[in-house]
Scaffold this motif. Structure first.
Motif, mmCIF file in Angstrom:
data_model
loop_
_atom_site.group_PDB
_atom_site.id
_atom_site.type_symbol
_atom_site.label_atom_id
_atom_site.label_comp_id
_atom_site.label_asym_id
_atom_site.label_seq_id
_atom_site.Cartn_x
_atom_site.Cartn_y
_atom_site.Cartn_z
ATOM 1 N N ALA A 57 0.742 -1.156 -0.053
ATOM 2 C CA ALA A 57 -0.067 0.067 -0.013
ATOM 3 C C ALA A 57 0.960 1.285 0.061
ATOM 4 O O ALA A 57 0.443 2.310 -0.313
ATOM 5 C CB ALA A 57 -0.905 0.032 1.213
ATOM 6 N N SER A 58 2.347 1.194 0.463
ATOM 7 C CA SER A 58 3.018 2.289 0.689
ATOM 8 C C SER A 58 3.094 3.072 -0.724
ATOM 9 O O SER A 58 3.614 2.591 -1.924
ATOM 10 C CB SER A 58 4.315 1.951 1.161
ATOM 11 O OG SER A 58 4.857 3.090 1.253
ATOM 12 N N GLY A 59 2.678 4.293 -0.776
ATOM 13 C CA GLY A 59 3.049 5.178 -2.005
ATOM 14 C C GLY A 59 2.036 5.086 -3.133
ATOM 15 O O GLY A 59 1.925 5.538 -4.026
ATOM 16 N N ALA A 60 1.027 4.430 -3.125
ATOM 17 C CA ALA A 60 0.087 4.130 -4.037
ATOM 18 C C ALA A 60 -0.955 5.058 -4.019
ATOM 19 O O ALA A 60 -1.476 5.602 -3.068
ATOM 20 C CB ALA A 60 -0.635 2.650 -3.977
ATOM 21 N N ASP A 61 -1.635 5.493 -5.275
ATOM 22 C CA ASP A 61 -2.647 6.703 -5.325
ATOM 23 C C ASP A 61 -3.978 5.931 -5.021
ATOM 24 O O ASP A 61 -4.456 6.548 -4.418
ATOM 25 C CB ASP A 61 -2.522 7.065 -6.712
ATOM 26 C CG ASP A 61 -1.432 7.782 -7.127
ATOM 27 O OD1 ASP A 61 -0.789 9.028 -6.434
ATOM 28 O OD2 ASP A 61 -0.879 7.783 -8.286
ATOM 29 N N LEU A 62 -3.988 4.619 -5.502
ATOM 30 C CA LEU A 62 -5.226 4.048 -5.186
ATOM 31 C C LEU A 62 -4.891 2.652 -4.510
ATOM 32 O O LEU A 62 -4.216 1.897 -5.057
ATOM 33 C CB LEU A 62 -6.231 3.564 -6.334
ATOM 34 C CG LEU A 62 -7.069 4.893 -6.840
ATOM 35 C CD1 LEU A 62 -7.796 4.507 -8.261
ATOM 36 C CD2 LEU A 62 -7.873 5.518 -5.938
ATOM 37 N N VAL A 63 -5.453 2.347 -3.229
ATOM 38 C CA VAL A 63 -5.166 1.194 -2.460
ATOM 39 C C VAL A 63 -6.565 0.294 -2.866
ATOM 40 O O VAL A 63 -7.510 0.638 -2.007
ATOM 41 C CB VAL A 63 -4.774 1.346 -1.123
ATOM 42 C CG1 VAL A 63 -4.891 -0.059 -0.527
ATOM 43 C CG2 VAL A 63 -3.734 2.357 -0.979
ATOM 44 N N VAL A 64 -6.703 -0.719 -3.696
ATOM 45 C CA VAL A 64 -7.797 -1.448 -3.964
ATOM 46 C C VAL A 64 -7.939 -2.807 -2.709
ATOM 47 O O VAL A 64 -6.992 -3.408 -2.798
ATOM 48 C CB VAL A 64 -7.678 -1.872 -5.432
ATOM 49 C CG1 VAL A 64 -8.800 -2.815 -5.755
ATOM 50 C CG2 VAL A 64 -7.508 -0.779 -6.323
ATOM 51 N N LEU A 65 -8.828 -2.763 -2.135
ATOM 52 C CA LEU A 65 -9.098 -3.600 -1.288
ATOM 53 C C LEU A 65 -9.992 -4.850 -1.785
ATOM 54 O O LEU A 65 -11.003 -4.734 -2.239
ATOM 55 C CB LEU A 65 -9.945 -3.335 -0.026
ATOM 56 C CG LEU A 65 -9.223 -2.208 0.822
ATOM 57 C CD1 LEU A 65 -10.135 -1.486 2.006
ATOM 58 C CD2 LEU A 65 -7.871 -2.375 1.337
ATOM 59 N N ALA A 66 -9.304 -5.848 -2.058
ATOM 60 C CA ALA A 66 -9.923 -6.870 -3.128
ATOM 61 C C ALA A 66 -9.690 -8.263 -2.352
ATOM 62 O O ALA A 66 -9.182 -9.391 -2.902
ATOM 63 C CB ALA A 66 -9.110 -7.207 -4.788
ATOM 64 N N VAL A 67 -10.381 -8.392 -1.077
ATOM 65 C CA VAL A 67 -10.129 -9.510 -0.634
ATOM 66 C C VAL A 67 -11.672 -10.099 -0.100
ATOM 67 O O VAL A 67 -12.636 -9.327 -0.480
ATOM 68 C CB VAL A 67 -9.632 -9.347 1.020
ATOM 69 C CG1 VAL A 67 -8.143 -8.717 0.922
ATOM 70 C CG2 VAL A 67 -10.275 -7.970 1.637
ATOM 71 N N LYS A 68 -11.637 -11.298 0.595
ATOM 72 C CA LYS A 68 -12.953 -11.844 0.725
ATOM 73 C C LYS A 68 -13.602 -10.974 1.991
ATOM 74 O O LYS A 68 -12.922 -10.614 2.851
ATOM 75 C CB LYS A 68 -12.967 -13.148 1.064
ATOM 76 C CG LYS A 68 -12.352 -14.344 -0.273
ATOM 77 C CD LYS A 68 -12.015 -15.729 0.272
ATOM 78 C CE LYS A 68 -11.806 -16.257 -0.969
ATOM 79 N NZ LYS A 68 -11.462 -17.926 -0.570
ATOM 80 N N PRO A 69 -14.938 -11.101 2.089
ATOM 81 C CA PRO A 69 -15.637 -10.244 3.221
ATOM 82 C C PRO A 69 -15.107 -10.906 4.540
ATOM 83 O O PRO A 69 -15.035 -9.902 5.507
ATOM 84 C CB PRO A 69 -17.125 -10.732 2.959
ATOM 85 C CG PRO A 69 -17.224 -10.863 1.406
ATOM 86 C CD PRO A 69 -15.824 -11.622 1.043
ATOM 87 N N LEU A 82 -4.177 -2.042 8.072
ATOM 88 C CA LEU A 82 -3.777 -0.824 7.255
ATOM 89 C C LEU A 82 -4.079 0.284 7.942
ATOM 90 O O LEU A 82 -3.899 1.354 7.539
ATOM 91 C CB LEU A 82 -4.618 -0.862 5.986
ATOM 92 C CG LEU A 82 -4.294 -1.963 4.895
ATOM 93 C CD1 LEU A 82 -5.094 -1.854 3.787
ATOM 94 C CD2 LEU A 82 -2.788 -1.853 4.718
ATOM 95 N N ASN A 83 -5.048 0.384 9.394
ATOM 96 C CA ASN A 83 -5.539 1.474 10.013
ATOM 97 C C ASN A 83 -4.360 2.411 10.388
ATOM 98 O O ASN A 83 -3.313 2.186 10.875
ATOM 99 C CB ASN A 83 -6.085 0.975 11.287
ATOM 100 C CG ASN A 83 -6.874 1.917 12.097
ATOM 101 O OD1 ASN A 83 -6.207 2.824 12.733
ATOM 102 N ND2 ASN A 83 -7.886 2.115 11.927
ATOM 103 N N GLY A 84 -4.621 3.658 9.782
ATOM 104 C CA GLY A 84 -3.586 4.853 9.959
ATOM 105 C C GLY A 84 -2.574 4.820 9.195
ATOM 106 O O GLY A 84 -1.478 5.540 9.358
ATOM 107 N N SER A 85 -2.394 4.027 8.237
ATOM 108 C CA SER A 85 -1.269 3.959 7.389
ATOM 109 C C SER A 85 -1.624 4.688 6.126
ATOM 110 O O SER A 85 -0.420 4.971 5.440
ATOM 111 C CB SER A 85 -0.900 2.369 7.075
ATOM 112 O OG SER A 85 -1.855 1.857 6.260
ATOM 113 N N LEU A 86 -2.572 4.944 5.616
ATOM 114 C CA LEU A 86 -2.790 5.739 4.404
ATOM 115 C C LEU A 86 -2.471 7.091 4.629
ATOM 116 O O LEU A 86 -3.051 7.932 5.473
ATOM 117 C CB LEU A 86 -4.284 5.299 3.951
ATOM 118 C CG LEU A 86 -4.532 3.726 3.562
ATOM 119 C CD1 LEU A 86 -5.650 3.834 2.869
ATOM 120 C CD2 LEU A 86 -3.353 3.162 2.831
ATOM 121 N N GLY A 87 -2.013 7.584 3.625
ATOM 122 C CA GLY A 87 -1.825 9.397 3.777
ATOM 123 C C GLY A 87 -2.536 9.897 3.165
ATOM 124 O O GLY A 87 -3.715 9.569 2.192
ATOM 125 N N ALA A 88 -2.855 11.409 3.010
ATOM 126 C CA ALA A 88 -3.794 12.164 2.745
ATOM 127 C C ALA A 88 -4.052 12.152 1.286
ATOM 128 O O ALA A 88 -4.974 12.529 0.825
ATOM 129 C CB ALA A 88 -3.156 13.653 3.128
#
Length: 267
Positions: free
Chosen positions: A59-71, A81-87
């Protein structure tokens, strides 16, 4: 653009293929967080992307982080990933039933996009409905639209309530169509046709019928009436379908899928 995928399954693979085919990103700009080594090796060999075992690294440095996991795997992924995504990052979820509030709270991040694609995305003919939070910028919206358009048609909706409806209709819909195609083939065999011939006739009939509706813009009922001759074979067949409750069963099936999607979203 730089993309990361959390989960490297079939739908992620379809999106990667679309993005690369549309020249929206280079393979070196796509990272995939995938726990299964064999799957990582496949994605690397097939697309030249960068699969890793660590989701935070992906996820680091990506413009879009696609969550493609099973429910059932979403909770642990959100916690990780909580708190790891930037502005400057947006999270895009294709997880069925996962509401934007759940995604935003779980990630501790305000820019989330909820997407409901379907399996024909695998051949570039997907149908996707999507919505997003107010924290998603205009640039991120355009980026999302470009990604989703790379593997089929897409429609943006401002009201999240339509996402559960899309889950029931377009996301689950291919299974209903496959069931109908399977029944048509079996019916051809039942009346004496070789299976390979029945398969060809059934597939082209379904494909051509859908194309006729799309290209003429006519109501399906109008096109149906064009096929029916008074007292003919089609009229007899439609009488049986109505008598057996097929149209009502389809409506009931979609309604059941819709209610299940709402239930999943409520936890």
């Amino acid at each position: 653009m730089k993309l990361s995928f959390i989960g490297g399954g079939k739908m992620a693979e379809s999106i990667v293929h679309g993005v690369l085919s549309g020249n929206l990103a280079a393979p070196s700009d796509i990272a995939v967080g995938e726990p299964v080594a064999e799957r990582r090796a496949f994605l690397k060999g097939e697309f030249g992307v960068s699969p890793v075992a660590d989701n935070l690294e992906a996820a680091s440095g990506a413009d879009l982080v696609v969550l493609a996991v099973k429910p059932q795997d979403l909770g642990p992924v959100l916690s990780q990933l909580n708190g790891s995504l930037g502005a400057g990052q947006a999270a895009l979820s294709i997880v069925a039933g996962a509401r934007m509030s759940t995604l935003s709270q779980g990630l501790g991040h305000g820019a989330v996009v909820r997407v409901m694609p379907n399996t024909p995305a695998q051949v570039g003919s997907g149908m996707t409905l999507w919505t997003c939070s107010s924290g998603v910028s205009d640039g991120q919206r355009e980026m999302t639209k470009a990604v989703l358009s790379s593997f089929g048609e897409q429609i943006y909706v401002s009201d999240e309530k339509y996402m559960d409806m899309a889950t029931a209709l377009s996301a689950s819909g291919p299974a209903y169509v496959f069931l109908f195609i399977e029944a048509l083939i079996d019916a051809g065999v039942y009346v004496g046709m070789p299976r390979d011939m029945a398969r060809t006739l059934a597939l082209q009939t379904v494909f051509g019928s859908a194309r006729l509706v799309m290209e003429t813009g006519r109501h399906p009922a109008e096109l149906k009436d064009m096929v029916v001759s008074p007292g003919g074979t089609t009229a007899e067949a439609l009488r049986v379908l109505e008598e057996q409750g097929v149209p009502a069963a389809i409506v009931a099936a979609v309604d059941a899928a819709f209610k299940k999607s709402v239930q999943l979203g409520q936890g």
